[in-house]
Design a protein around this motif. Structure first.
Motif, short mmCIF file in Angstrom:
data_model
loop_
_atom_site.label_atom_id
_atom_site.label_comp_id
_atom_site.label_asym_id
_atom_site.label_seq_id
_atom_site.Cartn_x
_atom_site.Cartn_y
_atom_site.Cartn_z
N ALA A 240 0.81 -1.21 0.00
CA ALA A 240 0.00 0.00 0.00
C ALA A 240 0.85 1.27 0.00
O ALA A 240 0.42 2.30 -0.53
CB ALA A 240 -0.95 0.00 1.18
N VAL A 241 2.06 1.22 0.59
CA VAL A 241 2.90 2.42 0.61
C VAL A 241 3.81 2.51 -0.60
O VAL A 241 4.65 3.40 -0.71
CB VAL A 241 3.74 2.51 1.91
N GLY A 242 3.63 1.55 -1.54
CA GLY A 242 4.40 1.60 -2.78
C GLY A 242 5.76 0.97 -2.72
O GLY A 242 6.62 1.24 -3.58
N GLN A 243 6.00 0.10 -1.73
CA GLN A 243 7.29 -0.58 -1.59
C GLN A 243 7.09 -2.10 -1.47
O GLN A 243 7.57 -2.72 -0.52
CB GLN A 243 8.02 -0.06 -0.35
N PRO A 244 6.38 -2.71 -2.42
CA PRO A 244 6.13 -4.15 -2.31
C PRO A 244 7.40 -4.97 -2.47
O PRO A 244 8.37 -4.51 -3.10
CB PRO A 244 5.17 -4.42 -3.48
N LEU A 245 7.40 -6.15 -1.90
CA LEU A 245 8.55 -7.04 -2.07
C LEU A 245 8.71 -7.38 -3.55
O LEU A 245 7.73 -7.57 -4.26
CB LEU A 245 8.36 -8.32 -1.26
N PRO A 246 9.95 -7.50 -4.04
CA PRO A 246 10.19 -7.75 -5.47
C PRO A 246 10.02 -9.21 -5.87
O PRO A 246 10.84 -9.78 -6.58
CB PRO A 246 11.64 -7.28 -5.65
N VAL A 247 8.96 -9.83 -5.37
CA VAL A 247 8.62 -11.22 -5.72
C VAL A 247 7.12 -11.26 -5.96
O VAL A 247 6.37 -10.42 -5.46
CB VAL A 247 9.00 -12.20 -4.59
N LYS A 248 6.66 -12.24 -6.73
CA LYS A 248 5.23 -12.26 -7.07
C LYS A 248 4.34 -12.43 -5.84
O LYS A 248 3.22 -11.92 -5.81
CB LYS A 248 4.94 -13.37 -8.08
N GLU A 249 4.85 -13.11 -4.79
CA GLU A 249 4.07 -13.27 -3.57
C GLU A 249 3.83 -11.93 -2.87
O GLU A 249 2.90 -11.81 -2.07
CB GLU A 249 4.78 -14.23 -2.61
N GLY A 250 4.68 -10.95 -3.15
CA GLY A 250 4.54 -9.65 -2.53
C GLY A 250 3.82 -8.63 -3.38
O GLY A 250 3.71 -7.46 -3.00
N GLN A 251 3.33 -9.04 -4.54
CA GLN A 251 2.67 -8.12 -5.46
C GLN A 251 1.15 -8.13 -5.33
O GLN A 251 0.51 -7.10 -5.37
CB GLN A 251 3.05 -8.47 -6.91
N ARG A 252 0.59 -9.33 -5.19
CA ARG A 252 -0.87 -9.46 -5.07
C ARG A 252 -1.17 -10.86 -4.54
O ARG A 252 -0.31 -11.73 -4.53
CB ARG A 252 -1.56 -9.22 -6.41
N LEU A 253 -2.42 -11.04 -4.13
CA LEU A 253 -2.79 -12.32 -3.52
C LEU A 253 -2.60 -13.49 -4.47
O LEU A 253 -2.09 -14.54 -4.09
CB LEU A 253 -4.26 -12.27 -3.07
N TYR A 254 -2.96 -13.31 -5.74
CA TYR A 254 -2.92 -14.44 -6.65
C TYR A 254 -2.62 -13.96 -8.06
O TYR A 254 -3.29 -13.07 -8.57
CB TYR A 254 -4.26 -15.19 -6.63
#
Length: 283
Positions: A240-254
């Motif tokens: 939400a703060v624009g710093q997601p983990l750089p892996v697909k698990e950290g981008q969205r639920l599915y």
């Protein structure tokens, strides 16, 4: 009938399946090499595909049903009345709130060992199981209350009638990023963005001494709600703060795989030819 759409879906499904086949072959070979290295060096413990086993269920009740209204539903009160767990529902919920208020023992002046058992495990959709020491180090380093001073979980609580030592708490957290968020050695300065998490199912499991031996968090119940694309736990705040983990698990639920998309397109191909892919009957 839409023969052109059917042909397009068939062609694209073939290409997607080819991509998937090549990817699977390369992945299989490389994972085999990883496994050989793990065997030879003893590496890889409690990572990815080699997670430690989590605790088995310790308490259970016999379900009691009620058929009021023509629907055979679980009678929660009657089921809980059969419980042999020594701590009652009201006291258990009070204990759960004290654990949360103490931030699982990481709040100044709190003692994790007084709240979390020696065999404590933290289990989330992606992360875990983590031991008590691992979890306390990680959670304590995030400093969520400093990063989000107005954080409110907006949680509500219930004891599981079928697992009477388990307190479920369902939350719809909302907070504003006005402080520094620490994660993975990074210090993420205030963005003043609002985090709106989806409803999450979380739980605390207690032993007979009243200590938590398992904490489960971050299980999204409706990915449409909020601004984290279905992510829960700390992953939600980072997203939400624009710093997601750089892996697909950290981008969205599915994120659907190319194989899933290929199967979808084969279904669309059948529809374009006038057939229901579920029943194989004409539409």
């Amino acid at each position: 009938m839409q023969p052109l759409a059917a042909l397009g879906n068939l062609c694209t499904a073939s290409l997607l399946l080819t991509i998937d086949l090549i990817h699977s072959a390369i992945r299989g070979a490389l994972l085999f090499a990883v496994d050989l290295i793990d065997v030879a060096t003893g590496s890889g413990k409690n990572t990815g595909r080699k997670k430690l086993g989590w605790h088995e269920q310790r308490y259970a009740t016999s379900p009691v049903f009620s058929d009021e209204g023509g629907y055979e539903a679980l009678d929660s009160a009657a089921t809980l009345a059969t419980s042999t767990f020594p701590i009652g529902p009201e006291e258990l919920i009070a204990k759960a709130k004290r654990v949360l208020a103490a931030e699982f023992g990481t709040k100044a002046g709190a003692d994790p060992a007084a709240l979390l058992s020696d065999d404590f495990q933290f289990v989330a959709p992606i992360v875990g199981p983590l031991s008590r020491a691992e979890f306390v180090r990680a959670f304590g380093s995030f400093k969520l209350k400093e990063a989000f001073p107005d954080l409110r979980d907006k949680s509500w609580f219930a004891v599981d009638p079928l697992e009477p030592n388990r307190v479920w708490f369902f939350s719809r957290a909302e907070a504003t990023h006005t402080g520094t968020l620490h994660f993975g050695g990074r210090a993420i300065a205030a963005t003043h963005k609002v985090v709106r998490s989806p409803p999450q199912a979380q739980s605390l499991l207690f032993d007979r001494e009243g200590k938590v031996y398992t904490l489960t968090v971050g299980y999204c119940m409706d990915k449409r709600i909020g601004n984290t694309e279905g992510l829960g736990g700390v992953f939600a705040y980072l997203k939400a703060v624009g710093q997601p983990l750089p892996v697909k698990e950290g981008q969205r639920l599915y994120t659907p795989s190319v194989r899933f998309e290929a199967l979808e397109r084969l279904g669309k191909c059948a529809e374009a030819l006038g057939y229901d892919p579920a029943t194989r009957k004409r539409l």
